[in-house]
Design a protein around this motif. Sequence first.
Motif, PDB file in Angstrom:
ATOM      1  N   ASP A  54     -22.218  48.041 -16.294  1.00 58.50           N
ATOM      2  CA  ASP A  54     -21.385  49.262 -16.213  1.00 58.50           C
ATOM      3  C   ASP A  54     -21.242  49.755 -14.782  1.00 58.50           C
ATOM      4  O   ASP A  54     -20.281  50.317 -14.244  1.00 58.50           O
ATOM      5  N   VAL A  74     -17.515  44.880 -20.833  1.00 60.54           N
ATOM      6  CA  VAL A  74     -16.484  45.941 -20.624  1.00 60.54           C
ATOM      7  C   VAL A  74     -16.292  46.635 -21.820  1.00 60.54           C
ATOM      8  O   VAL A  74     -15.764  46.137 -22.747  1.00 60.54           O
ATOM      9  N   GLY A 124     -11.300  40.522 -19.025  1.00 61.16           N
ATOM     10  CA  GLY A 124     -11.991  41.417 -19.513  1.00 61.16           C
ATOM     11  C   GLY A 124     -11.679  41.767 -21.047  1.00 61.16           C
ATOM     12  O   GLY A 124     -12.506  42.522 -21.625  1.00 61.16           O
ATOM     13  N   PHE A 165      -9.133  50.163 -16.775  1.00 59.22           N
ATOM     14  CA  PHE A 165      -8.463  49.028 -16.383  1.00 59.22           C
ATOM     15  C   PHE A 165      -7.219  49.165 -16.404  1.00 59.22           C
ATOM     16  O   PHE A 165      -6.318  48.858 -15.359  1.00 59.22           O
ATOM     17  N   LEU A 210     -19.058  47.364 -12.786  1.00 60.79           N
ATOM     18  CA  LEU A 210     -17.621  47.266 -13.151  1.00 60.79           C
ATOM     19  C   LEU A 210     -17.114  48.558 -12.566  1.00 60.79           C
ATOM     20  O   LEU A 210     -15.886  48.682 -12.101  1.00 60.79           O
TER      21      LEU A 210
END
Length: 365
Positions: A67, A270, A119, A279, A70
Amino acid sequence: MTSTLILFISGLALLILGAELLVRGASRLAAAVGVSPLVIGLTIVAIGTASPEIAVSLQAAVNGQGDLTLGNVLGSNIFNILFILGVTSILAPIVIAEQLIRKDAPIMLGVSLLAFALGVDGNLGLWDGLILLAGMVVYMVFALRQSRAESKEVQKEYAQEFAEKQPRSARNTLTNILFILIGLGLLVLGARWLVDSAVIIAKALGVSELVIGLTIVAVGTSLPEVATSVIAALKGESDIAVGNAVGSNIFNLLGVLGLGALLAPDGVSVAARVLQFDFPVMAFVALVSLPVFYIDNRISRTEGGLLLLYYVLYVVYVVLRASNSSALPAATLFVTFFAPITFIALFIVAVRSARARRRVSGETL
Protein backbone atom coordinates in the motif's frame (compact mmCIF):
# COMPACT_ATOMS: atom_id res chain seq x y z
CA MET A 1 5.19 10.27 18.67
CA THR A 2 7.77 13.08 18.77
CA SER A 3 10.62 10.64 18.20
CA THR A 4 8.72 9.14 15.25
CA LEU A 5 8.27 12.56 13.64
CA ILE A 6 11.98 13.26 14.11
CA LEU A 7 12.77 9.91 12.47
CA PHE A 8 10.43 10.74 9.56
CA ILE A 9 11.94 14.21 9.00
CA SER A 10 15.48 12.81 9.34
CA GLY A 11 14.70 10.08 6.82
CA LEU A 12 13.31 12.65 4.41
CA ALA A 13 16.39 14.85 4.83
CA LEU A 14 18.68 11.88 4.14
CA LEU A 15 16.70 11.03 1.01
CA ILE A 16 16.98 14.57 -0.37
CA LEU A 17 20.70 14.83 0.48
CA GLY A 18 21.35 11.38 -0.95
CA ALA A 19 19.58 12.26 -4.20
CA GLU A 20 21.59 15.49 -4.49
CA LEU A 21 24.93 13.72 -3.98
CA LEU A 22 23.97 10.93 -6.39
CA VAL A 23 22.96 13.37 -9.14
CA ARG A 24 26.01 15.57 -8.61
CA GLY A 25 28.52 12.71 -8.67
CA ALA A 26 26.94 10.85 -11.59
CA SER A 27 26.41 14.00 -13.68
CA ARG A 28 30.01 15.12 -13.28
CA LEU A 29 31.34 11.67 -14.13
CA ALA A 30 29.15 11.51 -17.22
CA ALA A 31 30.18 15.00 -18.34
CA ALA A 32 33.85 14.12 -17.82
CA VAL A 33 33.62 11.22 -20.28
CA GLY A 34 31.81 13.29 -22.90
CA VAL A 35 28.13 12.50 -22.34
CA SER A 36 25.98 15.36 -23.69
CA PRO A 37 24.09 17.60 -21.22
CA LEU A 38 20.78 16.67 -22.85
CA VAL A 39 21.37 12.95 -22.28
CA ILE A 40 22.52 13.67 -18.71
CA GLY A 41 19.30 15.59 -18.06
CA LEU A 42 17.06 12.93 -19.61
CA THR A 43 18.65 9.97 -17.86
CA ILE A 44 20.95 10.59 -14.89
CA VAL A 45 19.15 13.64 -13.49
CA ALA A 46 15.71 12.16 -14.17
CA ILE A 47 16.58 8.94 -12.33
CA GLY A 48 18.43 10.83 -9.61
CA THR A 49 15.52 13.14 -8.77
CA ALA A 50 13.24 10.08 -8.68
CA SER A 51 15.65 8.15 -6.45
CA PRO A 52 13.75 9.00 -3.21
CA GLU A 53 10.61 7.42 -4.70
CA ILE A 54 12.67 4.44 -5.81
CA ALA A 55 14.28 3.95 -2.42
CA VAL A 56 11.06 4.33 -0.42
CA SER A 57 8.96 2.17 -2.76
CA LEU A 58 11.51 -0.63 -2.87
CA GLN A 59 11.97 -0.57 0.90
CA ALA A 60 8.20 -0.75 1.36
CA ALA A 61 7.88 -3.52 -1.26
CA VAL A 62 10.58 -5.66 0.35
CA ASN A 63 8.85 -5.18 3.72
CA GLY A 64 5.59 -6.37 2.18
CA GLN A 65 3.98 -2.92 2.55
CA GLY A 66 2.51 -2.71 -0.94
CA ASP A 67 0.00 0.00 0.00
CA LEU A 68 2.85 2.37 0.81
CA THR A 69 4.58 1.55 -2.49
CA LEU A 70 1.44 2.14 -4.53
CA GLY A 71 0.43 5.24 -2.57
CA ASN A 72 3.88 6.77 -3.02
CA VAL A 73 3.81 6.28 -6.80
CA LEU A 74 0.24 7.44 -7.40
CA GLY A 75 0.53 10.33 -4.95
CA SER A 76 3.82 11.49 -6.49
CA ASN A 77 2.40 11.43 -10.01
CA ILE A 78 -0.66 13.45 -9.02
CA PHE A 79 1.55 15.86 -7.07
CA ASN A 80 4.03 16.29 -9.95
CA ILE A 81 1.44 17.54 -12.43
CA LEU A 82 -1.09 19.32 -10.25
CA PHE A 83 1.16 20.88 -7.61
CA ILE A 84 4.59 21.23 -9.21
CA LEU A 85 3.40 22.48 -12.61
CA GLY A 86 0.69 24.52 -10.90
CA VAL A 87 3.16 26.34 -8.65
CA THR A 88 5.87 26.78 -11.30
CA SER A 89 3.42 28.23 -13.87
CA ILE A 90 2.08 30.65 -11.27
CA LEU A 91 5.63 31.84 -10.59
CA ALA A 92 6.42 32.07 -14.31
CA PRO A 93 4.08 31.01 -17.16
CA ILE A 94 5.58 27.95 -18.85
CA VAL A 95 6.06 27.51 -22.59
CA ILE A 96 5.63 23.88 -23.67
CA ALA A 97 7.94 22.34 -26.26
CA GLU A 98 6.34 20.60 -29.26
CA GLN A 99 7.89 17.23 -28.35
CA LEU A 100 6.26 17.31 -24.91
CA ILE A 101 2.86 17.94 -26.50
CA ARG A 102 3.18 15.44 -29.35
CA LYS A 103 5.10 12.63 -27.66
CA ASP A 104 5.94 12.78 -23.95
CA ALA A 105 2.52 13.83 -22.63
CA PRO A 106 0.68 11.18 -24.70
CA ILE A 107 3.23 8.61 -23.51
CA MET A 108 2.52 9.64 -19.91
CA LEU A 109 -1.19 9.12 -20.52
CA GLY A 110 -0.60 5.76 -22.18
CA VAL A 111 1.63 4.56 -19.34
CA SER A 112 -0.96 5.71 -16.78
CA LEU A 113 -3.68 3.72 -18.53
CA LEU A 114 -1.37 0.70 -18.85
CA ALA A 115 -0.64 0.65 -15.10
CA PHE A 116 -4.35 1.12 -14.39
CA ALA A 117 -5.23 -1.81 -16.67
CA LEU A 118 -2.61 -4.07 -15.08
CA GLY A 119 -3.97 -3.28 -11.61
CA VAL A 120 -7.64 -3.91 -12.42
CA ASP A 121 -7.38 -7.50 -11.15
CA GLY A 122 -6.46 -6.17 -7.71
CA ASN A 123 -2.76 -7.05 -7.75
CA LEU A 124 0.43 -6.01 -9.51
CA GLY A 125 2.54 -9.14 -9.55
CA LEU A 126 5.68 -10.53 -11.16
CA TRP A 127 4.52 -10.42 -14.77
CA ASP A 128 3.00 -6.98 -14.34
CA GLY A 129 6.33 -5.76 -12.98
CA LEU A 130 8.21 -7.26 -15.92
CA ILE A 131 5.83 -5.59 -18.40
CA LEU A 132 6.31 -2.20 -16.73
CA LEU A 133 10.11 -2.60 -16.60
CA ALA A 134 10.19 -3.62 -20.26
CA GLY A 135 8.25 -0.45 -21.01
CA MET A 136 10.87 1.50 -19.05
CA VAL A 137 13.67 0.13 -21.21
CA VAL A 138 11.75 0.99 -24.39
CA TYR A 139 11.05 4.50 -23.13
CA MET A 140 14.69 5.18 -22.21
CA VAL A 141 15.85 4.03 -25.66
CA PHE A 142 13.18 6.23 -27.24
CA ALA A 143 14.18 9.26 -25.13
CA LEU A 144 17.88 8.88 -25.98
CA ARG A 145 17.19 8.54 -29.70
CA GLN A 146 14.80 11.46 -29.60
CA SER A 147 17.43 13.63 -27.91
CA ARG A 148 19.43 13.63 -31.14
CA ALA A 149 16.61 15.45 -32.91
CA GLU A 150 16.06 18.12 -30.25
CA SER A 151 16.23 21.74 -31.32
CA LYS A 152 19.32 23.83 -30.62
CA GLU A 153 17.28 25.95 -28.21
CA VAL A 154 16.38 22.91 -26.08
CA GLN A 155 19.95 21.62 -26.18
CA LYS A 156 21.15 25.05 -25.05
CA GLU A 157 18.81 24.97 -22.02
CA TYR A 158 20.14 21.58 -20.94
CA ALA A 159 23.72 22.70 -21.58
CA GLN A 160 23.26 25.70 -19.29
CA GLU A 161 21.84 23.48 -16.53
CA PHE A 162 23.83 20.24 -16.79
CA ALA A 163 27.11 21.05 -18.57
CA GLU A 164 29.21 21.35 -15.42
CA LYS A 165 32.63 19.90 -16.19
CA GLN A 166 35.72 19.31 -14.09
CA PRO A 167 39.28 18.65 -15.13
CA ARG A 168 39.76 14.92 -15.64
CA SER A 169 41.91 13.76 -12.77
CA ALA A 170 42.08 10.77 -10.45
CA ARG A 171 41.12 12.98 -7.50
CA ASN A 172 37.95 14.35 -9.16
CA THR A 173 36.96 10.89 -10.35
CA LEU A 174 37.37 9.41 -6.86
CA THR A 175 35.47 12.33 -5.34
CA ASN A 176 32.53 11.83 -7.68
CA ILE A 177 32.50 8.07 -7.08
CA LEU A 178 32.50 8.82 -3.36
CA PHE A 179 29.51 11.17 -3.85
CA ILE A 180 27.64 8.38 -5.63
CA LEU A 181 28.39 5.78 -2.95
CA ILE A 182 27.51 8.13 -0.08
CA GLY A 183 24.37 9.22 -1.91
CA LEU A 184 23.24 5.61 -2.36
CA GLY A 185 23.98 4.86 1.30
CA LEU A 186 21.95 7.86 2.46
CA LEU A 187 19.07 6.86 0.18
CA VAL A 188 18.96 3.36 1.67
CA LEU A 189 19.12 4.59 5.26
CA GLY A 190 16.68 7.46 4.65
CA ALA A 191 14.18 5.12 2.99
CA ARG A 192 14.34 2.72 5.94
CA TRP A 193 13.73 5.51 8.46
CA LEU A 194 10.97 7.09 6.37
CA VAL A 195 9.09 3.84 5.78
CA ASP A 196 9.34 2.68 9.39
CA SER A 197 8.18 6.03 10.75
CA ALA A 198 5.40 6.34 8.14
CA VAL A 199 3.94 3.01 9.26
CA ILE A 200 4.00 4.13 12.91
CA ILE A 201 2.38 7.48 12.02
CA ALA A 202 -0.36 5.71 10.05
CA LYS A 203 -1.18 3.47 12.99
CA ALA A 204 -1.12 6.39 15.44
CA LEU A 205 -3.51 8.43 13.28
CA GLY A 206 -5.73 5.45 12.60
CA VAL A 207 -5.37 5.72 8.82
CA SER A 208 -4.05 3.27 6.25
CA GLU A 209 -0.49 3.17 4.92
CA LEU A 210 -2.03 3.98 1.54
CA VAL A 211 -3.24 7.38 2.79
CA ILE A 212 0.17 8.20 4.25
CA GLY A 213 1.79 7.15 0.97
CA LEU A 214 -0.61 9.25 -1.12
CA THR A 215 -0.01 12.38 0.94
CA ILE A 216 3.00 13.10 3.16
CA VAL A 217 5.32 10.40 1.76
CA ALA A 218 4.47 11.33 -1.85
CA VAL A 219 5.04 15.03 -1.19
CA GLY A 220 8.27 14.38 0.70
CA THR A 221 9.84 12.14 -1.92
CA SER A 222 8.84 14.60 -4.69
CA LEU A 223 10.76 17.52 -3.17
CA PRO A 224 13.77 17.07 -5.52
CA GLU A 225 11.40 17.42 -8.50
CA VAL A 226 9.90 20.54 -6.90
CA ALA A 227 13.31 22.15 -6.57
CA THR A 228 14.40 21.20 -10.10
CA SER A 229 11.21 22.43 -11.78
CA VAL A 230 10.83 25.67 -9.82
CA ILE A 231 14.46 26.69 -10.35
CA ALA A 232 14.26 25.81 -14.05
CA ALA A 233 11.02 27.79 -14.48
CA LEU A 234 12.46 30.87 -12.77
CA LYS A 235 15.47 30.65 -15.10
CA GLY A 236 13.15 30.49 -18.09
CA GLU A 237 14.09 26.85 -18.82
CA SER A 238 10.54 25.69 -19.48
CA ASP A 239 11.52 22.46 -21.23
CA ILE A 240 13.41 21.28 -18.16
CA ALA A 241 10.61 22.33 -15.78
CA VAL A 242 7.86 20.46 -17.64
CA GLY A 243 10.05 17.62 -18.90
CA ASN A 244 11.15 16.89 -15.34
CA ALA A 245 7.57 16.47 -14.11
CA VAL A 246 6.35 14.45 -17.11
CA GLY A 247 9.47 12.29 -17.26
CA SER A 248 9.29 11.63 -13.53
CA ASN A 249 5.69 10.41 -13.86
CA ILE A 250 6.61 8.01 -16.65
CA PHE A 251 9.59 6.72 -14.68
CA ASN A 252 7.56 6.33 -11.48
CA LEU A 253 4.99 4.08 -13.15
CA LEU A 254 7.33 2.03 -15.33
CA GLY A 255 10.46 1.90 -13.18
CA VAL A 256 9.45 2.44 -9.57
CA LEU A 257 6.12 0.60 -9.64
CA GLY A 258 7.60 -2.07 -11.91
CA LEU A 259 10.44 -2.79 -9.48
CA GLY A 260 8.04 -2.69 -6.54
CA ALA A 261 5.74 -5.26 -8.17
CA LEU A 262 8.75 -7.41 -9.03
CA LEU A 263 10.29 -7.41 -5.55
CA ALA A 264 7.21 -7.46 -3.30
CA PRO A 265 6.80 -11.02 -1.90
CA ASP A 266 3.11 -11.20 -2.85
CA GLY A 267 3.04 -8.40 -5.38
CA VAL A 268 1.52 -4.96 -4.80
CA SER A 269 -2.14 -5.22 -3.86
CA VAL A 270 -4.51 -2.68 -5.41
CA ALA A 271 -7.51 -1.99 -3.19
CA ALA A 272 -10.96 -1.46 -4.67
CA ARG A 273 -11.08 2.17 -3.47
CA VAL A 274 -7.79 2.83 -5.29
CA LEU A 275 -9.25 1.46 -8.52
CA GLN A 276 -12.40 3.50 -8.00
CA PHE A 277 -10.71 6.81 -7.20
CA ASP A 278 -6.92 7.25 -6.97
CA PHE A 279 -5.99 5.43 -10.18
CA PRO A 280 -8.73 7.25 -12.16
CA VAL A 281 -7.59 10.59 -10.71
CA MET A 282 -4.00 9.90 -11.80
CA ALA A 283 -5.21 8.94 -15.29
CA PHE A 284 -7.46 12.01 -15.39
CA VAL A 285 -4.53 14.24 -14.43
CA ALA A 286 -2.50 12.77 -17.32
CA LEU A 287 -5.46 13.22 -19.66
CA VAL A 288 -6.24 16.81 -18.68
CA SER A 289 -2.59 17.78 -19.14
CA LEU A 290 -2.96 17.27 -22.91
CA PRO A 291 -5.36 20.18 -23.56
CA VAL A 292 -3.63 22.28 -20.90
CA PHE A 293 -0.30 21.80 -22.69
CA TYR A 294 -1.87 22.23 -26.14
CA ILE A 295 -3.65 25.54 -25.52
CA ASP A 296 -1.25 28.13 -26.92
CA ASN A 297 1.65 25.75 -26.15
CA ARG A 298 1.90 27.12 -22.64
CA ILE A 299 0.58 26.85 -19.10
CA SER A 300 -0.80 30.20 -18.03
CA ARG A 301 -1.09 31.42 -14.46
CA THR A 302 -4.85 30.79 -14.61
CA GLU A 303 -4.33 27.19 -15.70
CA GLY A 304 -1.63 26.78 -13.06
CA GLY A 305 -4.04 28.01 -10.41
CA LEU A 306 -6.61 25.49 -11.63
CA LEU A 307 -4.09 22.65 -11.37
CA LEU A 308 -3.13 23.73 -7.86
CA LEU A 309 -6.81 23.93 -6.85
CA TYR A 310 -7.33 20.38 -8.06
CA TYR A 311 -4.46 19.16 -5.89
CA VAL A 312 -5.83 20.85 -2.79
CA LEU A 313 -9.26 19.31 -3.42
CA TYR A 314 -7.71 15.90 -4.01
CA VAL A 315 -5.88 15.99 -0.68
CA VAL A 316 -9.06 17.17 1.06
CA TYR A 317 -10.95 14.25 -0.47
CA VAL A 318 -8.29 11.73 0.62
CA VAL A 319 -8.38 13.07 4.18
CA LEU A 320 -12.19 13.04 4.28
CA ARG A 321 -12.25 9.50 2.93
CA ALA A 322 -9.75 8.37 5.56
CA SER A 323 -11.84 9.90 8.35
CA ASN A 324 -15.17 8.62 6.95
CA SER A 325 -16.43 12.20 7.10
CA SER A 326 -20.06 13.03 6.36
CA ALA A 327 -18.76 15.72 3.98
CA LEU A 328 -17.54 12.99 1.63
CA PRO A 329 -20.59 13.07 -0.68
CA ALA A 330 -19.86 16.73 -1.48
CA ALA A 331 -16.32 15.78 -2.44
CA THR A 332 -17.69 12.92 -4.53
CA LEU A 333 -19.98 15.38 -6.32
CA PHE A 334 -16.96 17.48 -7.20
CA VAL A 335 -15.09 14.48 -8.61
CA THR A 336 -18.03 13.26 -10.68
CA PHE A 337 -19.29 16.65 -11.91
CA PHE A 338 -16.88 19.57 -11.64
CA ALA A 339 -13.76 17.77 -12.88
CA PRO A 340 -15.35 16.48 -16.11
CA ILE A 341 -16.90 19.89 -16.80
CA THR A 342 -13.49 21.51 -16.37
CA PHE A 343 -11.91 19.05 -18.79
CA ILE A 344 -14.65 19.69 -21.37
CA ALA A 345 -14.12 23.45 -21.03
CA LEU A 346 -10.36 23.06 -21.52
CA PHE A 347 -10.98 20.87 -24.56
CA ILE A 348 -13.29 23.45 -26.14
CA VAL A 349 -10.73 26.21 -25.56
CA ALA A 350 -8.04 23.99 -27.11
CA VAL A 351 -10.14 23.45 -30.25
CA ARG A 352 -10.82 27.17 -30.56
CA SER A 353 -7.13 27.92 -30.07
CA ALA A 354 -6.21 25.43 -32.81
CA ARG A 355 -8.73 26.99 -35.20
CA ALA A 356 -7.38 30.46 -34.44
CA ARG A 357 -3.83 29.30 -35.19
CA ARG A 358 -4.94 27.79 -38.50
CA ARG A 359 -6.75 31.02 -39.38
CA VAL A 360 -3.66 33.10 -38.63
CA SER A 361 -1.52 30.67 -40.59
CA GLY A 362 -3.91 30.88 -43.56
CA GLU A 363 -3.88 34.69 -43.49
CA THR A 364 -0.08 34.68 -43.37
CA LEU A 365 0.05 32.49 -46.45
